[in-house]
Write an enzyme that holds these catalytic residues in place. Sequence first.
Site, PDB file in Angstrom:
ATOM      1  N   LYS A  47       0.837  -1.209   0.000  1.00  0.00           N
ATOM      2  CA  LYS A  47       0.000   0.000   0.000  1.00  0.00           C
ATOM      3  C   LYS A  47       0.866   1.251   0.000  1.00  0.00           C
ATOM      4  O   LYS A  47       0.535   2.245  -0.661  1.00  0.00           O
ATOM      5  CB  LYS A  47      -0.935  -0.002   1.208  1.00  0.00           C
ATOM      6  CG  LYS A  47      -1.908   1.169   1.189  1.00  0.00           C
ATOM      7  CD  LYS A  47      -2.887   1.136   2.343  1.00  0.00           C
ATOM      8  CE  LYS A  47      -3.842   2.323   2.261  1.00  0.00           C
ATOM      9  NZ  LYS A  47      -4.821   2.350   3.366  1.00  0.00           N
TER      10      LYS A  47
ATOM     11  N   ASN B  12       0.592   4.266  -2.681  1.00  0.00           N
ATOM     12  CA  ASN B  12       0.422   5.663  -2.274  1.00  0.00           C
ATOM     13  C   ASN B  12       1.567   6.541  -2.762  1.00  0.00           C
ATOM     14  O   ASN B  12       1.363   7.700  -3.136  1.00  0.00           O
ATOM     15  CB  ASN B  12       0.330   5.755  -0.747  1.00  0.00           C
ATOM     16  CG  ASN B  12      -1.013   5.290  -0.213  1.00  0.00           C
ATOM     17  OD1 ASN B  12      -2.014   5.318  -0.909  1.00  0.00           O
ATOM     18  ND2 ASN B  12      -1.029   4.847   1.041  1.00  0.00           N
TER      19      ASN B  12
END
Length: 247
Positions: free
Chosen positions: A115, A119
């Site tokens: 993640k 991002n």
Amino acid sequence: AFGRVRMRLGAQSTVVLLQNGMGVFEAIQREFYTQPDNVPAFIVGTNAHGCLRASGDEFVTRHTAMGSCTFATRPALAACGAPDSALELMTALAELPLDVAVVNWSELHVQLLLKLAANAVINPATALAGCHNGLMSSHDMSTMSGFMTLACAEIAAIYARAHPHLHEELSAHAIEEYVTRIVQVTAQNRSSMLQDVASGRPTEVDWINGHLVRLAHQHGVSAPINTALLALIKLREAAFEERLNPF
């Protein structure tokens, strides 16, 4: 924020960390818990629900899309292990109607690193361009595809040094595949960094690209793409501040 509640926490307390980016737990550990005395337990989570902060009210957030949440207890900093409050809180979190999974730390760690990569690629690019996530995978954006490939390769090189035992799960191919999938499933979304920039709020870039840059420096890896993205977002923040406080 943690410093304001630090004196209210003790060995029987449990803290939940749920935010974009990584490195907050380590920063808290360095600043407040250099000795294993009176240390609270920490639960770390990741959220895949769609949320949008209401305009004009920083304490109101709208739930815009169903996703999932995953939580794990960080290995204990204190010698005595986790208190009962950690189990009680984890049980309460698991019962929330948010498709919650409770996993071990090693499993969540991989999810958090993937993640973080997504991002670090999507958030600053869309914040600087002022576009929805889906434009990054548009059929006529071959240049952006090349950027994504290079950025994912750079992140994989950082991870290979920092987390060598995870080299298969965090290969350049695996990271790019994950980032591409996130771009596609969130095509209509405005990234949290774009929302922050558009509203003149400080972004989380220090804990996203900034964390990757610090990790790269620690392990002697070059990180020009993440360094550039970090600098450009910080410049965007400074430009907004300058407009609010002109000379």
